[in-house]
Design a protein around this motif. Structure first.
Motif, PDB file in Angstrom:
ATOM      1  N   ALA A  84       0.870  -1.175   0.000  1.00  0.00           N
ATOM      2  CA  ALA A  84       0.000   0.000   0.000  1.00  0.00           C
ATOM      3  C   ALA A  84       0.906   1.225   0.000  1.00  0.00           C
ATOM      4  CB  ALA A  84      -0.902  -0.007   1.220  1.00  0.00           C
ATOM      5  N   GLU A  85       1.024   1.866  -1.158  1.00  0.00           N
ATOM      6  CA  GLU A  85       1.860   3.054  -1.275  1.00  0.00           C
ATOM      7  C   GLU A  85       1.044   4.281  -0.876  1.00  0.00           C
ATOM      8  OE1 GLU A  85       4.244   5.756  -4.557  1.00  0.00           O
ATOM      9  OE2 GLU A  85       3.230   3.936  -5.200  1.00  0.00           O
ATOM     10  N   ILE A  86       1.619   5.112  -0.017  1.00  0.00           N
ATOM     11  CA  ILE A  86       0.939   6.341   0.403  1.00  0.00           C
ATOM     12  C   ILE A  86       1.076   7.358  -0.720  1.00  0.00           C
ATOM     13  CG2 ILE A  86       0.856   8.212   2.086  1.00  0.00           C
ATOM     14  CD1 ILE A  86       2.072   6.273   4.130  1.00  0.00           C
ATOM     15  N   LEU A  87      -0.058   7.758  -1.297  1.00  0.00           N
ATOM     16  CA  LEU A  87      -0.066   8.776  -2.350  1.00  0.00           C
ATOM     17  C   LEU A  87      -0.192  10.174  -1.773  1.00  0.00           C
ATOM     18  CD1 LEU A  87      -2.460   7.034  -4.906  1.00  0.00           C
ATOM     19  CD2 LEU A  87       0.041   7.023  -4.878  1.00  0.00           C
ATOM     20  N   ALA A  88      -0.983  10.305  -0.698  1.00  0.00           N
ATOM     21  CA  ALA A  88      -1.187  11.612  -0.063  1.00  0.00           C
ATOM     22  C   ALA A  88      -1.501  11.391   1.400  1.00  0.00           C
ATOM     23  CB  ALA A  88      -2.327  12.355  -0.748  1.00  0.00           C
ATOM     24  N   ALA A  89      -1.071  12.339   2.225  1.00  0.00           N
ATOM     25  CA  ALA A  89      -1.359  12.320   3.657  1.00  0.00           C
ATOM     26  C   ALA A  89      -1.823  13.714   4.051  1.00  0.00           C
ATOM     27  CB  ALA A  89      -0.110  11.926   4.445  1.00  0.00           C
ATOM     28  N   ALA A  90      -3.023  13.795   4.603  1.00  0.00           N
ATOM     29  CA  ALA A  90      -3.581  15.091   4.983  1.00  0.00           C
ATOM     30  C   ALA A  90      -4.092  15.014   6.412  1.00  0.00           C
ATOM     31  CB  ALA A  90      -4.713  15.477   4.034  1.00  0.00           C
ATOM     32  N   ALA A  91      -3.914  16.096   7.153  1.00  0.00           N
ATOM     33  CA  ALA A  91      -4.413  16.154   8.522  1.00  0.00           C
ATOM     34  C   ALA A  91      -5.928  16.074   8.494  1.00  0.00           C
ATOM     35  CB  ALA A  91      -3.956  17.435   9.201  1.00  0.00           C
ATOM     36  N   GLY A  92      -6.474  15.212   9.342  1.00  0.00           N
ATOM     37  CA  GLY A  92      -7.914  15.031   9.386  1.00  0.00           C
ATOM     38  C   GLY A  92      -8.607  15.992  10.324  1.00  0.00           C
ATOM     39  N   GLY A  93      -7.845  16.747  11.133  1.00  0.00           N
ATOM     40  CA  GLY A  93      -8.439  17.662  12.096  1.00  0.00           C
ATOM     41  C   GLY A  93      -8.917  16.912  13.328  1.00  0.00           C
ATOM     42  N   GLY A  94      -9.439  17.645  14.279  1.00  0.00           N
ATOM     43  CA  GLY A  94      -9.955  17.035  15.495  1.00  0.00           C
ATOM     44  C   GLY A  94      -8.911  16.986  16.588  1.00  0.00           C
ATOM     45  N   ASP A  95      -9.331  16.513  17.761  1.00  0.00           N
ATOM     46  CA  ASP A  95      -8.472  16.509  18.939  1.00  0.00           C
ATOM     47  C   ASP A  95      -7.316  15.529  18.855  1.00  0.00           C
ATOM     48  OD1 ASP A  95     -10.028  18.450  20.085  1.00  0.00           O
ATOM     49  OD2 ASP A  95     -11.281  17.026  21.191  1.00  0.00           O
ATOM     50  N   ASP A  96      -7.542  14.374  18.261  1.00  0.00           N
ATOM     51  CA  ASP A  96      -6.482  13.364  18.224  1.00  0.00           C
ATOM     52  C   ASP A  96      -5.603  13.476  16.982  1.00  0.00           C
ATOM     53  OD1 ASP A  96      -8.425  12.569  16.480  1.00  0.00           O
ATOM     54  OD2 ASP A  96      -8.533  10.508  17.184  1.00  0.00           O
ATOM     55  N   ASN A  97      -5.805  14.508  16.172  1.00  0.00           N
ATOM     56  CA  ASN A  97      -4.967  14.811  15.020  1.00  0.00           C
ATOM     57  C   ASN A  97      -4.797  13.612  14.082  1.00  0.00           C
ATOM     58  OD1 ASN A  97      -3.419  16.432  13.388  1.00  0.00           O
ATOM     59  ND2 ASN A  97      -1.534  16.081  14.526  1.00  0.00           N
ATOM     60  N   PRO A  98      -5.909  13.060  13.551  1.00  0.00           N
ATOM     61  CA  PRO A  98      -5.776  11.913  12.660  1.00  0.00           C
ATOM     62  C   PRO A  98      -5.214  12.305  11.294  1.00  0.00           C
ATOM     63  CG  PRO A  98      -8.028  12.646  12.676  1.00  0.00           C
ATOM     64  CD  PRO A  98      -7.289  13.499  13.675  1.00  0.00           C
ATOM     65  N   LEU A  99      -4.753  11.311  10.588  1.00  0.00           N
ATOM     66  CA  LEU A  99      -4.282  11.488   9.211  1.00  0.00           C
ATOM     67  C   LEU A  99      -5.228  10.761   8.266  1.00  0.00           C
ATOM     68  CD1 LEU A  99      -0.434  10.797   9.319  1.00  0.00           C
ATOM     69  CD2 LEU A  99      -1.559  12.963   8.824  1.00  0.00           C
ATOM     70  N   ARG A 100      -5.540  11.403   7.148  1.00  0.00           N
ATOM     71  CA  ARG A 100      -6.261  10.742   6.056  1.00  0.00           C
ATOM     72  C   ARG A 100      -5.219  10.369   5.022  1.00  0.00           C
ATOM     73  NH1 ARG A 100     -11.702  11.219   4.579  1.00  0.00           N
ATOM     74  NH2 ARG A 100     -11.010  11.474   2.433  1.00  0.00           N
ATOM     75  N   LEU A 101      -5.054   9.077   4.814  1.00  0.00           N
ATOM     76  CA  LEU A 101      -4.068   8.586   3.866  1.00  0.00           C
ATOM     77  C   LEU A 101      -4.772   8.099   2.604  1.00  0.00           C
ATOM     78  CD1 LEU A 101      -1.836   6.405   6.215  1.00  0.00           C
ATOM     79  CD2 LEU A 101      -1.458   8.774   5.522  1.00  0.00           C
ATOM     80  N   THR A 102      -4.317   8.572   1.468  1.00  0.00           N
ATOM     81  CA  THR A 102      -4.766   8.031   0.193  1.00  0.00           C
ATOM     82  C   THR A 102      -3.727   7.003  -0.218  1.00  0.00           C
ATOM     83  OG1 THR A 102      -5.788  10.134  -0.386  1.00  0.00           O
ATOM     84  CG2 THR A 102      -5.403   8.572  -2.181  1.00  0.00           C
ATOM     85  N   GLU A 114      -7.243   2.310  -5.480  1.00  0.00           N
ATOM     86  CA  GLU A 114      -6.970   3.352  -4.498  1.00  0.00           C
ATOM     87  C   GLU A 114      -7.996   3.292  -3.391  1.00  0.00           C
ATOM     88  OE1 GLU A 114      -6.481   7.265  -6.100  1.00  0.00           O
ATOM     89  OE2 GLU A 114      -4.889   6.627  -7.459  1.00  0.00           O
ATOM     90  N   ALA A 115      -7.576   3.665  -2.181  1.00  0.00           N
ATOM     91  CA  ALA A 115      -8.463   3.690  -1.022  1.00  0.00           C
ATOM     92  C   ALA A 115      -8.000   4.803  -0.087  1.00  0.00           C
ATOM     93  CB  ALA A 115      -8.426   2.349  -0.308  1.00  0.00           C
ATOM     94  N   VAL A 116      -8.915   5.276   0.720  1.00  0.00           N
ATOM     95  CA  VAL A 116      -8.605   6.290   1.719  1.00  0.00           C
ATOM     96  C   VAL A 116      -8.832   5.674   3.091  1.00  0.00           C
ATOM     97  CG1 VAL A 116      -9.241   8.544   2.641  1.00  0.00           C
ATOM     98  CG2 VAL A 116      -9.256   8.165   0.175  1.00  0.00           C
ATOM     99  N   VAL A 117      -7.852   5.794   3.977  1.00  0.00           N
ATOM    100  CA  VAL A 117      -7.971   5.315   5.351  1.00  0.00           C
ATOM    101  C   VAL A 117      -7.645   6.464   6.295  1.00  0.00           C
ATOM    102  CG1 VAL A 117      -7.414   2.922   4.780  1.00  0.00           C
ATOM    103  CG2 VAL A 117      -5.598   4.463   5.474  1.00  0.00           C
ATOM    104  N   THR A 118      -8.166   6.384   7.500  1.00  0.00           N
ATOM    105  CA  THR A 118      -7.868   7.361   8.537  1.00  0.00           C
ATOM    106  C   THR A 118      -7.129   6.643   9.645  1.00  0.00           C
ATOM    107  OG1 THR A 118      -9.893   8.552   7.998  1.00  0.00           O
ATOM    108  CG2 THR A 118      -8.873   9.048  10.113  1.00  0.00           C
ATOM    109  N   THR A 119      -6.047   7.234  10.117  1.00  0.00           N
ATOM    110  CA  THR A 119      -5.247   6.620  11.166  1.00  0.00           C
ATOM    111  C   THR A 119      -4.709   7.724  12.077  1.00  0.00           C
ATOM    112  OG1 THR A 119      -3.438   5.069  11.599  1.00  0.00           O
ATOM    113  CG2 THR A 119      -3.101   6.648   9.813  1.00  0.00           C
ATOM    114  N   GLY A 120      -4.126   7.331  13.191  1.00  0.00           N
ATOM    115  CA  GLY A 120      -3.518   8.287  14.099  1.00  0.00           C
ATOM    116  C   GLY A 120      -2.274   8.904  13.480  1.00  0.00           C
ATOM    117  N   TYR A 121      -1.945  10.102  13.957  1.00  0.00           N
ATOM    118  CA  TYR A 121      -0.794  10.811  13.397  1.00  0.00           C
ATOM    119  C   TYR A 121       0.500  10.082  13.726  1.00  0.00           C
ATOM    120  CZ  TYR A 121       2.856  14.169  12.589  1.00  0.00           C
ATOM    121  OH  TYR A 121       3.993  14.761  12.138  1.00  0.00           O
ATOM    122  N   ARG A 122       1.341   9.939  12.695  1.00  0.00           N
ATOM    123  CA  ARG A 122       2.712   9.456  12.845  1.00  0.00           C
ATOM    124  C   ARG A 122       3.547  10.191  11.819  1.00  0.00           C
ATOM    125  NH1 ARG A 122       2.252   3.123  12.392  1.00  0.00           N
ATOM    126  NH2 ARG A 122       3.994   3.586  11.053  1.00  0.00           N
TER     127      ARG A 122
END
Length: 153
Positions: A84-102, A114-122
């Motif tokens: 799964a190659e990360i094409l884009a990473a964008a801050a999802g906002g909110g208190d826990d600062n998630p990332l939206r990964l394409t 292609e798929a979009v997942v949300t995960t914790g910031y790293r």
């Protein structure tokens, strides 16, 4: 094209999930107990409302845990190796600062999608990084092994 998928969640995994099961059962049992206690204090409507909220919440949590376990076991059984190659990473906002990964998910026997997942910031989750994945060829459900929270379709 966006594929369905999820990443592994700690707690709702392949095991018995005893903690999640106990929480589910507690919510279901708490419904009538709260309704009875509230009725005894002269507030039967409040008790009924709380019971109507707690019991379905417990059943829903039980079913969600069962569904997650079945999906993980199916991936163990029929999953094909992929990247799964990360094409884009964008801050999802909110208190826990998630990332939206394409992600672009592909493998030797897996057509690219292609798929979009949300995960914790790293900080190491940056475009261009490749992650290890497993894909169910029937429905493109996938698991990204390096991530530790869920993105349910």
């Amino acid at each position: 094209m966006t594929g369905s998928g999820f990443v592994e969640v700690q707690g709702a995994g392949r095991g018995r999930n005893t903690g999640w099961r106990l929480l589910s059962a507690s919510l279901v049992v708490a419904g009538p107990v709260v309704a009875g206690a509230a009725g005894g204090m002269g507030r039967p409507v409040l008790g009924g409302v709380l019971a109507a909220v707690l019991m379905p919440m417990g059943v829903s949590l039980w079913r969600g845990t069962s569904r997650a376990k079945r999906r993980l076991l199916r991936l163990d059984e029929v999953g094909l190796p992929a990247k799964a190659e990360i094409l884009a990473a964008a801050a999802g906002g909110g208190d826990d600062n998630p990332l939206r990964l394409t992600l672009r998910v592909s493998g030797p026997d897996v057509p690219a999608f292609e798929a979009v997942v949300t995960t914790g910031y790293r900080p190491d989750l940056v475009p261009g990084r490749e992650l290890t994945a497993v894909v169910d060829p029937a429905d493109r459900t996938f698991l990204v092994r390096e991530l530790d929270d869920a993105n349910w379709p």
